[in-house]
Design an enzyme around this catalytic site. Structure first.
Site, PDB file in Angstrom:
ATOM      1  N   SER A   1       0.837  -1.196   0.000  1.00  0.00           N
ATOM      2  CA  SER A   1       0.000   0.000   0.000  1.00  0.00           C
ATOM      3  C   SER A   1       0.880   1.257   0.000  1.00  0.00           C
ATOM      4  O   SER A   1       1.634   1.458  -0.946  1.00  0.00           O
ATOM      5  CB  SER A   1      -0.977  -0.062   1.181  1.00  0.00           C
TER       6      SER A   1
ATOM      7  N   ASP B   1      -9.920  -5.287  -4.309  1.00  0.00           N
ATOM      8  CA  ASP B   1      -9.313  -4.353  -3.357  1.00  0.00           C
ATOM      9  C   ASP B   1     -10.301  -3.214  -3.121  1.00  0.00           C
ATOM     10  O   ASP B   1     -10.694  -2.527  -4.058  1.00  0.00           O
ATOM     11  CB  ASP B   1      -7.996  -3.818  -3.928  1.00  0.00           C
TER      12      ASP B   1
ATOM     13  N   HIS C   1      -7.356  -6.138   0.139  1.00  0.00           N
ATOM     14  CA  HIS C   1      -6.187  -5.261   0.167  1.00  0.00           C
ATOM     15  C   HIS C   1      -4.969  -6.007   0.734  1.00  0.00           C
ATOM     16  O   HIS C   1      -4.062  -5.404   1.269  1.00  0.00           O
ATOM     17  CB  HIS C   1      -6.509  -4.010   0.993  1.00  0.00           C
TER      18      HIS C   1
END
Length: 194
Positions: free
Chosen positions: A78, A147, A176
């Site tokens: 991320s 996601d 995610h």
């Protein structure tokens, strides 16, 4: 110096997503760290400063302070993936594994302020994919079709910028990537042996 550097054993540095004020209790990071140690791989799993805003001007120097060099594999998740991308623009690395990377700030003000993303004008703060590929020859990217934060087309823009084909993995139903996934260990151990 380069002879000594090439003899140095590879290391892995885990670059977490934002919001992880204690990396050992967040997502899969500490579990993956232990897997690397059990495999005989040097690994760094430290909480990053500025964990909620994940600002580029704080995280890039922090990655540098952890000793990231041409024998390092950055595993970025991320916001950590964004930091890994930008780090590779100006630093030699052995490899980068991106997990849930995005191209844009997704029209989110706090993401915009982090400093990683190209500006809406299409001119300012663009990614330098050529420098990334020159500084790091080994790239892998993971993303999922569900996601909730980063649409697939965002990840595909990063994939296309890096010209990834067989090292881009779209794994269905992983959200995610909050949970451990075996493919990560396999890819990193393969990179260690390159």
């Amino acid at each position: 110096k380069s002879e000594m550097a090439s003899a140095k054993a590879p290391q892995v540095i885990i670059c977490p997503g934002n919001g992880c004020d204690n990396i050992e209790q967040a997502n899969w990071y500490f579990s993956f760290y232990n897997e690397m140690l059990q495999s005989g791989v040097s690994c760094v799993c430290e909480s990053f400063p500025d964990p909620f805003d994940a600002k580029r001007n704080i995280w890039i120097p922090f990655i540098e302070s952890l000793g990231a060099d041409e024998n390092t594999i950055l595993v970025g998740h991320s916001s950590g993936a964004q930091a890994a991308l930008r780090y590779a623009e100006s630093h030699k690395l052995k490899g980068v594994v991106l997990v849930c990377a995005t191209y844009s700030d997704l029209n989110d003000e706090s993401e915009r302020l982090s400093g990683y993303y190209p500006h809406a004008d299409g001119i300012t703060n663009l990614y330098n994919f050529e420098a990334m590929k020159s500084n790091c020859l080994n790239w892998h990217q993971f993303h999922s079709d569900n996601d909730p934060f980063i649409p697939l087309h965002e990840a595909e823009q990063i994939r296309d910028g890096l010209n990834l084909t067989e090292t881009y993995y779209m794994i269905p139903n992983k959200s995610h990537f909050f949970d451990k996934f075996s493919e990560l260990k396999e890819v990193v151990l393969d990179l260690i042996n390159k």
